[in-house]
Motif scaffolding. Structure first.
Motif, PDB file in Angstrom:
ATOM      1  N   LYS A 116     -11.896 -23.539   8.612  1.00  0.00           N
ATOM      2  CA  LYS A 116     -12.714 -22.194   8.133  1.00  0.00           C
ATOM      3  C   LYS A 116     -13.882 -21.913   8.853  1.00  0.00           C
ATOM      4  O   LYS A 116     -14.585 -21.192   8.569  1.00  0.00           O
ATOM      5  N   ALA A 117     -13.610 -22.154  10.341  1.00  0.00           N
ATOM      6  CA  ALA A 117     -15.006 -21.877  11.190  1.00  0.00           C
ATOM      7  C   ALA A 117     -15.141 -20.475  11.439  1.00  0.00           C
ATOM      8  O   ALA A 117     -16.291 -20.068  11.254  1.00  0.00           O
ATOM      9  N   ASP A 118     -13.816 -19.681  11.450  1.00  0.00           N
ATOM     10  CA  ASP A 118     -14.172 -18.333  11.548  1.00  0.00           C
ATOM     11  C   ASP A 118     -14.670 -17.728  10.234  1.00  0.00           C
ATOM     12  O   ASP A 118     -15.703 -16.781  10.470  1.00  0.00           O
ATOM     13  N   PHE A 119     -14.398 -18.295   9.178  1.00  0.00           N
ATOM     14  CA  PHE A 119     -15.084 -17.826   8.055  1.00  0.00           C
ATOM     15  C   PHE A 119     -16.558 -17.928   7.950  1.00  0.00           C
ATOM     16  O   PHE A 119     -17.078 -16.973   7.678  1.00  0.00           O
ATOM     17  N   TRP A 120     -17.049 -19.156   8.304  1.00  0.00           N
ATOM     18  CA  TRP A 120     -18.311 -19.472   8.202  1.00  0.00           C
ATOM     19  C   TRP A 120     -19.032 -18.618   9.435  1.00  0.00           C
ATOM     20  O   TRP A 120     -20.211 -18.321   9.266  1.00  0.00           O
ATOM     21  N   GLU A 121     -18.557 -18.598  10.509  1.00  0.00           N
ATOM     22  CA  GLU A 121     -19.112 -17.879  11.477  1.00  0.00           C
ATOM     23  C   GLU A 121     -19.361 -16.283  11.121  1.00  0.00           C
ATOM     24  O   GLU A 121     -20.512 -15.672  11.639  1.00  0.00           O
ATOM     25  N   LYS A 122     -18.585 -15.770  10.540  1.00  0.00           N
ATOM     26  CA  LYS A 122     -18.567 -14.321  10.209  1.00  0.00           C
ATOM     27  C   LYS A 122     -19.473 -14.188   8.929  1.00  0.00           C
ATOM     28  O   LYS A 122     -20.375 -13.244   8.877  1.00  0.00           O
ATOM     29  N   HIS A 123     -19.607 -15.352   8.238  1.00  0.00           N
ATOM     30  CA  HIS A 123     -20.583 -15.340   7.040  1.00  0.00           C
ATOM     31  C   HIS A 123     -21.846 -15.467   7.358  1.00  0.00           C
ATOM     32  O   HIS A 123     -22.645 -14.649   7.017  1.00  0.00           O
ATOM     33  N   ASP A 124     -22.204 -16.140   8.721  1.00  0.00           N
ATOM     34  CA  ASP A 124     -23.268 -16.511   9.096  1.00  0.00           C
ATOM     35  C   ASP A 124     -23.932 -15.226   9.790  1.00  0.00           C
ATOM     36  O   ASP A 124     -25.344 -14.813  10.020  1.00  0.00           O
ATOM     37  N   ALA A 125     -22.896 -14.401  10.445  1.00  0.00           N
ATOM     38  CA  ALA A 125     -23.271 -13.122  11.410  1.00  0.00           C
ATOM     39  C   ALA A 125     -23.844 -11.983  10.339  1.00  0.00           C
ATOM     40  O   ALA A 125     -24.406 -11.080  11.118  1.00  0.00           O
ATOM     41  N   ILE A 159     -18.342 -17.878  -4.390  1.00  0.00           N
ATOM     42  CA  ILE A 159     -18.294 -19.194  -4.223  1.00  0.00           C
ATOM     43  C   ILE A 159     -17.862 -19.507  -2.756  1.00  0.00           C
ATOM     44  O   ILE A 159     -17.607 -20.629  -2.424  1.00  0.00           O
ATOM     45  N   GLN A 160     -17.662 -18.458  -1.835  1.00  0.00           N
ATOM     46  CA  GLN A 160     -17.110 -18.819  -0.621  1.00  0.00           C
ATOM     47  C   GLN A 160     -15.872 -19.446  -0.350  1.00  0.00           C
ATOM     48  O   GLN A 160     -15.962 -20.395   0.370  1.00  0.00           O
ATOM     49  N   CYS A 161     -14.907 -19.240  -1.256  1.00  0.00           N
ATOM     50  CA  CYS A 161     -13.809 -20.046  -1.222  1.00  0.00           C
ATOM     51  C   CYS A 161     -12.957 -19.513  -0.188  1.00  0.00           C
ATOM     52  O   CYS A 161     -12.030 -20.263   0.174  1.00  0.00           O
TER      53      CYS A 161
END
Length: 326
Positions: A116-125, A159-161
């Motif tokens: 889920k790296a892409d998910f968290w990177e975009k969330h952080d952006a 919940i960032q699932c």
């Protein structure tokens, strides 16, 4: 009168996605025939496969209360939280043949576990936190009124699932696109009266990565297990862009403006005029398709449009419901 709950059982065949990125060249499916009880949820089935059939079977799980998002998977192509979905409901919906798969096949590390790296990177952006000057030693609480809290529109319940993110077709084809979960987070903090960010709203309005590249398919709303409705938050970010005067002059923005102008003018949508307004001179690339649509009666020339009999009422409705100047 007895209130004892009767437990029922039924036989179900599970076709389970299997893949180990360290060992397998291609994914495959394993079949497991199991007796399922009326008390079980999908997570119970994942546990039983691992405990009773194959100890190498891998998946994520944690809270078992539908609040951590770790166990999000797909059942018959439908995104779900494994700990939340009743097996009875799944069988009633899909029958006795169930396919269990990860949220994203192309990101699989092992079985149901994805990267889920892409998910968290975009969330952080999207700057997913409040930006504000605070007193490190406050003498009183920073109170938020119920009315202001309601403006968050339950975006804070995410919940960032990742279910909506990996159900989004735009995410699949555009690696720059932030995705619905990130936009829900962006809205949650942009709508907070305590937030003073000057960059977040601009970031989510950039082309390729921002809200204007959403294709309005509503897949995110269907996938969300908490019924947060990410597409609704994306629409509100559109409105915020107009309200703050940062909406750029691009095809997507002109499409929104042209849609409203068409309804205000005719009470019905002039599809040909909408494309012309949105695309400008670039409309020439659509002429072959437009000609075929015209011959099939799918679009009509401007002089052939019949205005709505209720145009006055429609215009009043649009004016009363508009919250931003275009």
């Amino acid at each position: 009168m007895s209130t004892e709950h009767k437990i029922t059982t039924q036989k179900v065949n599970f076709k389970v996605f299997r893949f180990n990125a360290d060992e397998d060249y291609l994914p495959y499916y394993e079949n497991y025939d199991m007796e399922v009880t009326s008390e079980e949820v999908v997570l119970d089935i994942l546990n039983r496969i691992k405990w009773d059939h194959d100890g190498s079977f891998s998946y994520r799980r944690s809270c078992r209360h539908g609040i951590c998002g770790a166990c999000a998977i797909k059942v018959n192509g439908r995104s779900t939280l494994a700990c939340k979905e009743s097996m009875n409901d799944m069988v009633e919906l899909f029958g006795n043949e169930l396919v269990i798969e990860p949220l994203s096949k192309k990101r699989v590390i092992k079985d149901m576990i994805i990267d889920k790296a892409d998910f968290w990177e975009k969330h952080d952006a999207v700057t997913p936190y409040l930006v504000a000057e605070i007193d490190e030693n406050p003498q009183s609480e920073n109170l938020v009124s119920p009315e202001d809290a309601d403006k968050l529109d339950e975006a804070d319940l995410c919940i960032q699932c990742g279910a909506c993110h990996y159900a989004c077709p735009a995410v699949e084809v555009n690696e720059d696109f932030f995705g619905p979960a990130a936009f829900a987070a962006a809205y949650r903090f942009s709508a907070d009266v305590r937030d003073n960010s000057t960059s977040r709203l601009a970031d989510v309005n950039e082309e390729k990565q921002g809200v204007w590249d959403c294709v309005k398919c509503f897949e995110c709303a269907e996938a969300c297990p908490k019924e947060i409705n990410p597409i609704g938050k994306i629409t509100k970010l559109h409105q915020m862009a107009f309200q703050e005067g940062i909406a750029k002059n691009n095809v997507a923005v002109r499409h929104a403006v042209g849609f409203k102008k068409s309804i205000m003018k005719n009470g019905v949508l002039d599809e040909g005029g909408l494309v012309l307004y949105s695309e400008g001179p670039a409309i020439v690339k659509h002429l072959p398709v437009a000609f075929r649509m015209f011959t099939k009666g799918k679009i009509v020339p401007p002089w052939g449009i019949t205005k709505s009999e209720n145009l006055d009422e429609i215009q009043k409705l649009v004016k009363s419901s508009s919250t931003a100047k275009f």
